[in-house]
Design an enzyme around this catalytic site. Structure first.
Site, PDB file in Angstrom:
ATOM      1  N   SER A   7      38.096  40.358  50.946  1.00  0.00           N
ATOM      2  CA  SER A   7      39.207  41.247  50.584  1.00  0.00           C
ATOM      3  C   SER A   7      39.397  42.279  51.689  1.00  0.00           C
ATOM      4  O   SER A   7      38.493  42.498  52.507  1.00  0.00           O
ATOM      5  CB  SER A   7      38.891  41.963  49.268  1.00  0.00           C
ATOM      6  OG  SER A   7      37.777  42.833  49.463  1.00  0.00           O
ATOM      7  N   HIS A  54      40.850  39.265  37.180  1.00  0.00           N
ATOM      8  CA  HIS A  54      39.726  39.599  38.057  1.00  0.00           C
ATOM      9  C   HIS A  54      38.745  40.461  37.269  1.00  0.00           C
ATOM     10  O   HIS A  54      39.159  41.289  36.462  1.00  0.00           O
ATOM     11  CB  HIS A  54      40.207  40.387  39.274  1.00  0.00           C
ATOM     12  CG  HIS A  54      41.098  39.587  40.177  1.00  0.00           C
ATOM     13  ND1 HIS A  54      42.416  39.888  40.394  1.00  0.00           N
ATOM     14  CD2 HIS A  54      40.845  38.486  40.914  1.00  0.00           C
ATOM     15  CE1 HIS A  54      42.945  39.010  41.235  1.00  0.00           C
ATOM     16  NE2 HIS A  54      42.018  38.138  41.561  1.00  0.00           N
ATOM     17  N   ASP A 106      49.558  38.226  49.244  1.00  0.00           N
ATOM     18  CA  ASP A 106      49.761  38.506  47.825  1.00  0.00           C
ATOM     19  C   ASP A 106      50.988  39.393  47.634  1.00  0.00           C
ATOM     20  O   ASP A 106      50.902  40.619  47.655  1.00  0.00           O
ATOM     21  CB  ASP A 106      48.504  39.174  47.244  1.00  0.00           C
ATOM     22  CG  ASP A 106      48.650  39.450  45.758  1.00  0.00           C
ATOM     23  OD1 ASP A 106      49.739  39.171  45.209  1.00  0.00           O
ATOM     24  OD2 ASP A 106      47.694  39.952  45.143  1.00  0.00           O
ATOM     25  N   GLY A 116      39.843  34.803  39.461  1.00  0.00           N
ATOM     26  CA  GLY A 116      39.169  35.311  38.260  1.00  0.00           C
ATOM     27  C   GLY A 116      38.244  34.290  37.641  1.00  0.00           C
ATOM     28  O   GLY A 116      38.234  34.090  36.427  1.00  0.00           O
ATOM     29  N   ASP A 122      41.353  37.357  51.415  1.00  0.00           N
ATOM     30  CA  ASP A 122      41.677  37.317  49.990  1.00  0.00           C
ATOM     31  C   ASP A 122      42.635  38.472  49.659  1.00  0.00           C
ATOM     32  O   ASP A 122      42.360  39.626  50.014  1.00  0.00           O
ATOM     33  CB  ASP A 122      40.353  37.456  49.206  1.00  0.00           C
ATOM     34  CG  ASP A 122      40.508  37.160  47.729  1.00  0.00           C
ATOM     35  OD1 ASP A 122      41.458  36.441  47.359  1.00  0.00           O
ATOM     36  OD2 ASP A 122      39.652  37.625  46.937  1.00  0.00           O
TER      37      ASP A 122
END
Ligand code: 13P
Length: 285
Positions: A49, A179, A106, A208, A84
């Site tokens: 991330s 998540h 995203d 998730g 991510d």
């Protein structure tokens, strides 16, 4: 061998199994995942991330870490280094420049037209460098923001539009997963999942993964999920082991001993997930 996710995920979609995406947080975490997957001889995706990238020092540090381990551990398995939840074109561009082989853009918090615009821009930049792109549609947040609510779910027509206009390599449709920890029993929309899989030529991604039952995972793979993202589960597993070790070893101060007291438990969980996802050995691919 560091590769993009195209071949591994298309094979997973075709042959009904999933490749594990494990989020990484530090050197040790990355090493545990790579050593376990190398021992099991399975492909793996390392998800990072933007927060974890910042924590570890930056995009170049993360890419160098993974490239270094690939060489030093003499890995023979395909390893994909994936951004991510990239929140912007800039984040994806930095990841690509540093050597990431896959990025997620995203744009799920935006209306579909803006999500498409952003995603298109990333795909153009990424494909030029042989980097694969994952996009999200609907919205997968945490249980705290109520993302398991149907109003956040992805719709088949929107998925088709996103794919046709952007030519992404994989898609993460929000269909009830969250998540972090679930409030109550997860309730995924398998019917829509199957429809999306049947109508799109690209692999589906399930975010998730923590807290889903064996049955949920098996059903999701049967409905076309080719990649399952796991983060929280490994964090909790590691934390429980380290907490117990520290309580029982009050005189230990060597950080290597403290951090690695979670190693065996994390490696065991990784193996359990790979088995659950039915990821075949690379010799069978
Ligand atoms: P969990 O933290 O719930 O396992 O989800 C991970 C994830 O989807 C990362 O993108």
């Amino acid at each position: 061998m560091i590769v993009n996710s195209e071949k591994m995920l298309l094979d997973a979609k075709k042959n009904k199994y999933a490749v594990a995406h494990f989020n990484i947080n530090n050197l040790e975490w990355t090493k545990y995942i790579l050593e376990t997957c190398q021992a099991l001889q399975v492909p793996v995706i390392l998800g990072v991330s933007e927060g974890a990238i910042k924590y570890m020092g930056g995009y170049n540090t993360v890419a160098s870490l993974v490239k270094g381990l690939d060489k030093d551990l003499k890995l023979t398995i395909p390893v994909c280094l994936h951004l991510d939840h990239g929140a912007s074109v800039e984040a994806c561009s930095k990841a690509i420049a540093a050597g990431f082989t896959s990025v997620m853009i995203d744009g799920s918090k935006f209306p579909l037209t803006e999500n498409i615009r952003l995603t298109k821009e990333v795909v153009k930049m990424a494909h030029y460098k042989n980097v694969t792109v994952e996009a999200e549609i609907g919205h997968i947040g945490g249980s705290d923001v109520g993302s398991a609510d149907q109003k956040y779910f992805a719709k088949l027509d929107d998925c088709l539009k996103l794919y046709q206009e952007t030519k992404i390599d994989s898609i993460a449709p929000a269909l009830g997963s969250v998540h972090g920890l679930y409030k109550g029993k997860p309730n995924l929309d398998y019917n829509t999942m199957r429809k999306i899989n049947d109508n799109l030529p690209i692999p589906l991604v399930l975010h998730g993964g923590t807290g889903l039952s064996k049955e949920d995972i098996a059903k999701a793979i049967d409905c076309g999920i080719a990649k399952v993202n796991i983060n929280t589960d490994l964090q909790i597993t590691w934390c429980n082991s380290v907490r117990e070790f520290l309580l029982n070893n009050k005189d230990v101060y060597d950080p290597r001993k403290v951090i690695s007291s979670g190693e065996m438990a994390v490696k065991k969980r990784i193996e359990e997930f790979v088995t659950l996802f039915k990821t075949p050995k690379i010799s069978k691919l």
